[in-house]
Structure formats: C-alpha cells, structure tokens
Scaffold this motif. Structure first.
Motif, mmCIF file in Angstrom:
data_model
loop_
_atom_site.group_PDB
_atom_site.id
_atom_site.type_symbol
_atom_site.label_atom_id
_atom_site.label_comp_id
_atom_site.label_asym_id
_atom_site.label_seq_id
_atom_site.Cartn_x
_atom_site.Cartn_y
_atom_site.Cartn_z
ATOM 1 N N SER A 93 0.760 -1.107 -0.602
ATOM 2 C CA SER A 93 0.097 0.058 0.490
ATOM 3 C C SER A 93 0.740 1.496 -0.122
ATOM 4 O O SER A 93 1.401 0.853 0.635
ATOM 5 N N ARG A 126 0.533 8.769 -2.492
ATOM 6 C CA ARG A 126 -0.773 8.394 -2.765
ATOM 7 C C ARG A 126 -0.797 9.588 -3.830
ATOM 8 O O ARG A 126 -1.240 10.312 -5.208
ATOM 9 N N ASP A 178 -1.288 11.262 -7.657
ATOM 10 C CA ASP A 178 -2.425 11.366 -7.756
ATOM 11 C C ASP A 178 -1.792 13.045 -9.189
ATOM 12 O O ASP A 178 -2.770 12.976 -10.124
#
Length: 157
Positions: A140, A146, A150
């Motif tokens: 993860s 993250r 993005d």
C-alpha cells in the motif's frame, strides 16, 4: 434381410481370425509337436517384418525359421534348446520378448527410470514453488506517495 446380416457377420468374423502364414507343407504330422512348433513360432520375431511373429509372416526368412524350428523339434530338442539355438544364431533380437540379462537391463528398466526421473522433476518443481514465498501483490502507498501519484496522473490526462 436376415441372411444378409448373417453373411455380413460371417465375413467380419473371418476377417478377425488371426493370419497364419504356415504353409501346409510345413505342418508336422504329430499334433503335439506341431503345437509346440506353433508356440515357439509365436515367440520368434520375423527379422524381415520386425514386430511380427514368424508364425504370421510370409517372408522367406520366416518360413526358413519355421522349418528350422520344426526340424529341431523332430530331432528331439526341447523348446528351450530350440530357443537357445535360434538366439545363438540370430541374437536376442529374434525373441519378441527379450530375456532379462545384463545386455537387456537398460531395455527393461529404461521406461521405469524415465517415469521415476519425471516424477522427481515434478516433485522438486512443486517443492521449490511451495517453499518460495509468493511476492506480495502490491504494497500500500503512503499518503505522500498517493498525492504524488495523483499529481502525475492528473498531469498525464
């Protein structure tokens, strides 16, 4: 209709009968000796036809071998003596089922060794696969990773 069916069955049955190449002039008068000769002929390989017994072969060499077997039996040889004589003259190849000896050990054990080798390869492959840890599908992403991902995806579209 019934006669045609019976005639067809008779024809098919006659085709299924074993082909025997023994000529009438080869047959011995003594039925016991003839049966022994037939048994021995069924065990001998036709050197011309290869995987066919001499009893079923029309080759001249097969006929000579059938006659030779009958001559040896009439002379008083036992079945084993006839087989030994033919093997000494033509080698183990004359036998449809070669004897187990030092020369034929590889022939008889080869298929089993190949199967054993294949089983060991499969067993080892499965053992190696089972002992190797499977890589985790995906780790993860952290919150910071993250956000970067993005941003990259937004710029790409």
């Amino acid at each position: 209709m019934l006669r045609r069916l019976l005639a067809a069955m008779l024809i098919l049955a006659s085709l299924a009968a074993p082909a025997v190449a023994v000529q009438p002039d080869e047959v011995l008068d003594d039925p016991v000796l003839e049966q022994r000769a037939r048994d021995l002929s069924g065990q001998m390989r036709c050197m011309v036809c290869q995987n066919q017994p001499i009893d079923d072969s029309d080759a001249p060499l097969a006929k000579d071998l059938r006659v030779l077997i009958r001559e040896r039996l009439v002379a008083g040889d036992s079945n084993q003596q006839v087989v030994d004589y033919l093997v000494s003259r033509y080698g183990e190849f004359v036998l449809l089922q070669p004897r187990l000896s030092a020369k034929t050990v590889a022939l008889w054990s080869g298929p089993f060794l190949i199967l054993l080798f294949g089983a060991l390869v499969i067993w080892r492959q499965r053992r190696m696969t089972a002992s190797t840890p499977v890589a985790e599908a995906e780790t993860s992403l952290s919150a910071d990773e993250r956000k970067k991902l993005d941003a990259i995806l937004k710029d790409a579209s």
